[in-house]
Design an enzyme around this catalytic site. Sequence first.
Site, short mmCIF file in Angstrom:
data_model
loop_
_atom_site.label_atom_id
_atom_site.label_comp_id
_atom_site.label_asym_id
_atom_site.label_seq_id
_atom_site.Cartn_x
_atom_site.Cartn_y
_atom_site.Cartn_z
N GLU A 1 27.35 45.35 34.75
CA GLU A 1 27.51 45.45 33.31
C GLU A 1 27.22 44.12 32.62
O GLU A 1 27.15 43.06 33.26
CB GLU A 1 28.91 45.92 32.96
CG GLU A 1 30.00 44.96 33.38
CD GLU A 1 31.39 45.54 33.11
OE1 GLU A 1 31.87 46.29 33.96
OE2 GLU A 1 31.96 45.25 32.05
N CYS B 1 25.49 38.25 27.86
CA CYS B 1 26.30 37.84 29.01
C CYS B 1 25.78 38.58 30.24
O CYS B 1 25.74 39.80 30.27
CB CYS B 1 27.76 38.21 28.72
SG CYS B 1 28.86 37.80 30.06
N CYS C 1 32.52 40.52 42.79
CA CYS C 1 32.74 39.08 43.01
C CYS C 1 33.71 38.93 44.17
O CYS C 1 34.57 39.77 44.37
CB CYS C 1 33.34 38.46 41.74
SG CYS C 1 33.55 36.66 41.86
N CYS D 1 40.02 35.91 41.81
CA CYS D 1 40.93 35.43 40.76
C CYS D 1 41.85 36.57 40.31
O CYS D 1 41.41 37.69 40.09
CB CYS D 1 40.14 34.90 39.56
SG CYS D 1 39.09 33.50 39.97
N CYS E 1 41.14 38.69 37.01
CA CYS E 1 39.77 39.15 36.72
C CYS E 1 39.48 40.52 37.33
O CYS E 1 39.71 40.74 38.52
CB CYS E 1 38.78 38.12 37.26
SG CYS E 1 37.08 38.55 36.89
N CYS F 1 35.34 41.19 31.55
CA CYS F 1 34.50 41.31 32.75
C CYS F 1 34.93 42.44 33.66
O CYS F 1 36.07 42.51 34.07
CB CYS F 1 34.60 40.04 33.58
SG CYS F 1 34.27 38.56 32.69
N1 SAH Z 1 32.71 33.42 38.27
C1 SAH Z 1 32.48 32.65 37.11
C2 SAH Z 1 31.97 33.42 35.90
C3 SAH Z 1 32.56 34.76 35.58
S1 SAH Z 1 33.93 35.04 34.54
C4 SAH Z 1 33.72 31.90 36.74
O1 SAH Z 1 34.73 32.04 37.41
O2 SAH Z 1 33.68 31.09 35.84
C5 SAH Z 1 33.73 34.31 32.99
C6 SAH Z 1 35.06 33.76 32.47
O3 SAH Z 1 36.00 34.80 32.13
C7 SAH Z 1 35.76 32.89 33.49
O4 SAH Z 1 36.25 31.74 32.85
C8 SAH Z 1 36.89 33.77 33.95
O5 SAH Z 1 37.90 33.02 34.54
C9 SAH Z 1 37.27 34.48 32.67
N2 SAH Z 1 38.06 35.70 32.83
C10 SAH Z 1 38.04 36.59 33.83
N3 SAH Z 1 38.95 37.57 33.63
C11 SAH Z 1 39.54 37.29 32.47
C12 SAH Z 1 40.57 37.93 31.72
N4 SAH Z 1 41.16 39.04 32.14
N5 SAH Z 1 40.93 37.38 30.55
C13 SAH Z 1 40.35 36.24 30.11
N6 SAH Z 1 39.38 35.60 30.76
C14 SAH Z 1 38.99 36.11 31.95
#
Ligand code: SAH
Length: 356
Positions: free
Chosen positions: A95, A108, A115, A119, A122, A341
């Site tokens: 997506e 984006c 992934c 985290c 996420c 995401c």
């Molecule tokens: N893997 C990369 C890029 C993908 S995520 C990274 O970790 O940076 C893009 C951003 O969205 C990252 O800063 C991630 O930590 C954040 N993100 C992911 N899930 C989120 C959520 N539920 N709320 C807010 N930010 C989130």
Amino acid sequence: MKDMKEKTQLLGMTPEELGAFFKELGQPAFRAKQVFAWLHQGVPFEKMSNLPKALRERLTGECIDNPVRVLEQIESRLDGTMKLLYGLPDGHVIEGVLMRYKYGNTLCLSTQVGCRMGCAFCASTLDGCARSLTPAEMLGQIVCANGVLAGQGEGQKVGNIVLMGSGEPFDNYDNVVKFLRILRMEGGLCIGMRSVSLSTCGLVPNMCRFAEENLPVTLSLSLHAPNDEIRRQTMPVAKVYSIDDVLSACRYYIEKTGRRVIFEYALVHGVNASPEHAQELAHRLRGMQCHVNLIPLNSVPERGLQGVSEREVDAFKKALEQRNISVTRRREMGDDIEGACGQLRRRYIKDMKEEA
Ligand code: SAH
């Protein structure tokens, strides 16, 4: 006709690689330049009007112009943000989000199917990583989005790219670097590195390697914590690389590129959002050429993590400002269309399973 797997993928090739391909076919060298341009404009082989008919037919039978196709597009009624769901040749779905600002369109992109960074906040990582995307699949997302914009009668194409969709760009290093090199080429999409932001959870060795690629994109670092103890609670990568190591890699990037680094900081209630945490963060970032982007957490029901109130965001922001740290609060866009995401993709996969 060849099936998808045997077909040659032409998007994602450099002009040199296309040159070698057309030489094999006994075609003149200038075909490479012609086809490179058409592919990035999203024109199918049969409509590449400056190619001989026989060649167009051959390419249609034996090659793929764009491996990505749009399966679903959902537009936010709030701000015109569009969530795009794409299908790939092997049946995977990814997506992306198309954001429309006054100054242009930002897309984006995803860099992997899912992934594997794990985290806690996420949605992209909930089912792990199926595979990395190829340069063609990254370029293909942009070509598709330009097609969607043109279909809406919009004159402007995608002008800015953020690598912030599903996936960890530095876990797919070679493909991401090749994608960026092609992205900026004249005759193709011609999107310069100043219009690209790359977000990483902080894979230190590849951050240092990337600093030397001469690809001066805006580097965003997903920090999300003022110290290692808190960072390890939500980000498994923090067990491998300490904040000190990550910040050293950021300093190296700043030194090499002259660009400031952006720190992403999602405020999670009861975890990292107190004024004391802000103070600790300010202390760590002191003297760095950087900017902090506060992200109100998009709650992911599967994870049970909670966002913070407006008051908490303001207090955190003030505490950083008082210590001379440049900080903004990220604008939320597409709140009504599962902008975070991985959410739309998860719903789509769930629906498909329920239908089956
Ligand atoms: N893997 C990369 C890029 C993908 S995520 C990274 O970790 O940076 C893009 C951003 O969205 C990252 O800063 C991630 O930590 C954040 N993100 C992911 N899930 C989120 C959520 N539920 N709320 C807010 N930010 C989130």
